[in-house]
Write a protein that holds these residues in place. Structure first.
Motif, short mmCIF file in Angstrom:
data_model
loop_
_atom_site.label_atom_id
_atom_site.label_comp_id
_atom_site.label_asym_id
_atom_site.label_seq_id
_atom_site.Cartn_x
_atom_site.Cartn_y
_atom_site.Cartn_z
N PRO A 1 0.83 -1.21 0.00
CA PRO A 1 0.00 0.00 0.00
C PRO A 1 0.87 1.25 0.00
CG PRO A 1 -0.80 -1.59 1.62
CD PRO A 1 0.50 -2.11 1.12
N ASN A 2 0.60 2.16 -0.95
CA ASN A 2 1.42 3.37 -1.03
C ASN A 2 0.62 4.62 -1.36
OD1 ASN A 2 1.42 3.72 -4.10
ND2 ASN A 2 2.25 1.64 -3.91
N GLY A 3 -0.67 4.48 -1.56
CA GLY A 3 -1.52 5.65 -1.78
C GLY A 3 -1.21 6.41 -3.05
N GLY A 4 -0.62 5.71 -4.04
CA GLY A 4 -0.33 6.36 -5.32
C GLY A 4 1.05 6.98 -5.41
N ILE A 5 1.83 6.87 -4.32
CA ILE A 5 3.19 7.42 -4.36
C ILE A 5 4.05 6.68 -5.38
CG2 ILE A 5 5.35 7.51 -3.02
CD1 ILE A 5 3.80 8.54 -0.68
N ARG A 6 3.85 5.36 -5.47
CA ARG A 6 4.63 4.56 -6.42
C ARG A 6 3.68 3.85 -7.39
NH1 ARG A 6 8.84 6.44 -7.12
NH2 ARG A 6 9.94 4.55 -7.72
#
Length: 729
Positions: free
Chosen positions: A134-139
């Motif tokens: 899980p990265n929230g769209g950072i990667r």
């Protein structure tokens, strides 16, 4: 399927406690056996390397990579002497669990063979796939690189044949993708801020560290019964199930005799935990049947959190060996208490001073009151954020029920401390700080010695209570990573102390006496933070109304609570202390909303499957049996007499028809509601839709199923019932 239920009940009844092999050494001798602690470091590392590593651990010195090879070689030697063949970077991604990838101690030797090797480079840094967590769209998936980096302040340990290295986890561009990275920054921030304030009273203090003592509650059920409940397997909680006639109403489970199978489980768990350096102290039955608690001695906050994460994984392994399954969900059973994880938090100086303990001199007591009041300021300013840090899809079932803290953050201080703060606010500045210590109470029973009574009572309804020399944050859920709340609390405390010192220094710069300046700012803050203080019944409706008037955050919707992370005062606080930046906070909230949605989605799909493929077929099968009985009776006695003799069965047939029709309708509505919600692009709005439209529909379905459980023949009911799951012999 009904046979599976009865087979599981029979299998559970036959099980007996497993013999646990107890080490011949005393616990103090095998404590930390599988931990690369200072004793092992001293033995396996060169003296100069040992000194440099201790400086990193104790004083926050920057890790010199030049020592990494020597440290890695010492670790490898110790590990291989203990039968270890692999190593892993052990980290805490935003999944609420831990992650690990095992690599062997093998490299080519250049001669067609291989050698056991472990370099400093492999110890210090590795590259997990950052897009798969899980990265929230950072990667993005095509931007996969991330880094895990060794945390030398938390000791390396051995699990089975693997050397586990506690690490942080960040993206290729430096954003935190875990809990440990911002936690370490928050602990650094509170160390700096608290040390600066301590210098008003003792310039020799070099550092302040946060302590944490967690209390892990959990349920145990027999593994065979667990395997017969698809909802427990897929969601961690029972999505349906009527109350047992006897549950916790007799108050006979709390502190009662521990069941033998559970005692054996606890014994082995404690041995394994002590070997891993987890200082287990307390074990007991909790309030609900089948519910228990384990609590360690408090430790430094970062280490305590690592130990809790390690313990939760260990509990599952040990329970499996004992034919049990541990349930860490905050509310696995409806109608009885859920499980929390009280966080006992305090601050201590490098020379051993407990900052939440009153002293023997007026100056020591002034320092004590400063830290109490600034804690109240931190909690008051960020009460909504602190609640959000403990909120989740699973914990929302527990918070606000009459068993756990309400979903409104307030602080209980007790009569004496409340009176003291009121006195400081209004009285003359002289002779303000004579704080009573514990007082003795002599009982009228000659065999019982004098008891020492704390100068604070306990208030179980308070989410953030002062309990003598620490604050107890009770809202944290049993399944949670404590780091989420500790990040918020320690950063908020750093902000409050920094703000306090800025104002005191400004008064001193204008010519004010130091003590007078401290008291003037204290008085302002006592008055400002007064709305957060509440010693009454946190469960009452009156308190909910009063809390609104005081301006406290009263939101109970989990998705909306997460908004607190993105309020401007929250973002400013995290950025000012370099704990988290706006893009990291936005990404984490995306993860929180998405996680909430997925958990409710899994529950809804599981409930629909069980309702349509278990409950309705069983109910209609029983209905058919009753209908045949009614028909046979009418054939024998005639219609009029037959109806009279089978009136009860006819009533049940009708009720089954009505309830199954409702279930079918509600399940269809549930599916349609999911389809509508799933089209929403915004993760926040989607989570809100799941909270507002899908979760309530599941409650409607559950109500009808639980009513059916009471009337359908027990021999046909496929799911193990509460009375069968909750009472371990």
């Amino acid at each position: 399927m009904a046979n599976l239920r009865f087979e599981a009940v029979a299998e559970a009844a036959k099980k007996r406690p497993i013999d646990v092999r107890v080490p011949i050494e005393r616990p103090s001798e095998y404590f930390g056996k599988y931990v690369f602690n200072r004793q092992k470091m001293y033995k396996y590392l060169p003296s100069d390397i040992y000194a440099k590593l201790v400086d990193v651990m104790d004083n926050g010195a920057r890790l010199d990579r030049s020592i990494a090879n020597a440290v890695a070689e010492g670790m490898r030697q110790w590990a291989m002497e203990n039968g270890v063949t692999h190593y892993t970077h052990w980290f805490q991604p935003l999944t609420e669990g831990t992650a690990e990838k095992h690599d062997a101690f093998v490299e080519h030797d250049g001669k067609g063979g291989m050698i056991e090797e472990f370099s400093g480079k492999l110890l210090v840094q590795q590259e997990p796939d950052a897009s798969s967590f899980p990265n929230g769209g950072i990667r993005n998936t095509f931007e996969a690189r991330g880094y895990s980096a060794w945390d030398p302040t938390s000791p390396v340990f051995i699990i089975d044949d693997t050397l586990c290295i506690p690490t942080i986890f960040i993206s290729y561009t430096g954003e935190a993708l875990d809990y440990k990275s911002p936690l370490l920054r928050a602990l650094h921030a509170v160390n700096v801020a608290a040390t600066d304030v301590c210098h008003y009273f003792d310039p020799s203090i070099k550092s302040v560290h946060a302590n944490l003592g967690w209390e892990q509650e959990y349920f145990l059920i027999d593994s065979a019964l667990y395997s017969a409940r698809p909802d427990l397997i897929l969601t961690g909680r029972t999505l349906m199930g009527h109350d047992s006639a006897k549950n916790q109403q007799m108050d006979d489970h709390y502190f009662g005799t521990i069941p033998e199978r559970v005692q054996a489980f606890m014994k082995e768990l404690e041995i394994r935990s002590l070997e891993l350096g987890i200082p287990c102290k307390t074990r007991h039955n909790e309030v609900a049947p089948g519910q228990f608690e384990l609590a360690p001695i408090y430790e430094e906050c970062n280490l305590a959190i690592d130990h809790n994460m390690l313990l939760m994984g260990l509990m599952k392994k040990v329970a499996h060996k004992h034919g049990l399954h541990v349930l860490l969900h905050e509310k696995p059973f409806e109608g009885i208490n859920g499980s929390g994880k009280h966080n006992n938090w305090s601050l201590t100086t490098d020379n051993g001073i407990l900052l939440y303990k009153s002293g023997s001199t007026p100056e020591e007591n002034l320092r004590f009151v400063v830290f109490i009041v600034e804690t109240l300021m931190a909690v008051y300013k960020h009460n909504g954020l602190l609640k959000a840090s403990a909120m989740s899809a699973s914990n929302s079932h527990r918070l606000g029920a009459n068993e756990a803290p309400p979903a409104i953050i307030s602080s209980f201080l007790g009569k004496q401390l409340t009176e003291l703060l009121d006195h400081v606010e209004k009285a003359d500045k002289k002779d303000l700080f004579d704080v009573a210590d514990k007082k003795g109470v002599q009982l009228d029973i000659p065999e019982i010695p004098e008891l020492f009574i704390d100068n604070t009572d306990r208030n179980r309804t308070s989410p953030f209570a002062f309990t003598g020399n620490r604050f107890e944050f009770r809202a944290v859920g049993s399944e949670a990573n404590c780091a989420a709340s500790m990040i918020v609390l320690n950063t908020a405390m750093a902000e409050a102390l920094t703000n306090f010192k800025t104002r005191v220094d400004a008064l001193i710069a204008k010519g004010a006496d130091k003590k007078a300046a401290i008291i003037d700012v204290l008085r302002e803050d006592i008055k400002t933070s007064k709305p957060i203080r509440f010693d009454g019944n946190g469960y009452s409706d009156e308190w909910k109304e009063e809390a609104k008037k005081r301006g406290l955050d009263c939101e109970s919707s989990c998705p909306l609570c997460f908004d607190n992370y993105l309020h401007e005062d929250s973002v400013k606080m995290f950025e000012d202390f370099n704990v988290l930046h706006r893009n990291e906070l936005e990404a984490r909230n995306e993860v929180k909303w998405e996680t909430y949605t997925k958990k409710i989605q899994i529950e809804a799909r599981t409930m629909g499957d069980i309702a349509m493929n278990h409950i309705i077929p069983v109910a209609t099968h029983y209905q058919s049996q009753l209908a045949k009985n009614v028909q046979s009776m009418m054939e024998i006695f005639g219609r009029e007499e037959g109806e009279k003799l089978t009136s009860r069965n006819i009533k049940i047939i009708k009720e089954i028809a009505e309830r199954t029709e409702k279930i079918e309708t509600f399940v269809e509505e549930l599916v349609n509601a999911r389809k509508v919600a799933n089209k929403i692009e915004s993760e926040r709005e989607k989570a809100i839709a799941y909270h507002d439209t899908i979760a309530p529909k599941m409650e409607e379905i559950r109500y009808e199923i639980d009513k059916l459980e009471l009337i359908v023949s027990d021999e046909l009911w496929t799911l193990p019932k509460y009375r069968e799951m909750l009472f371990l012999d």
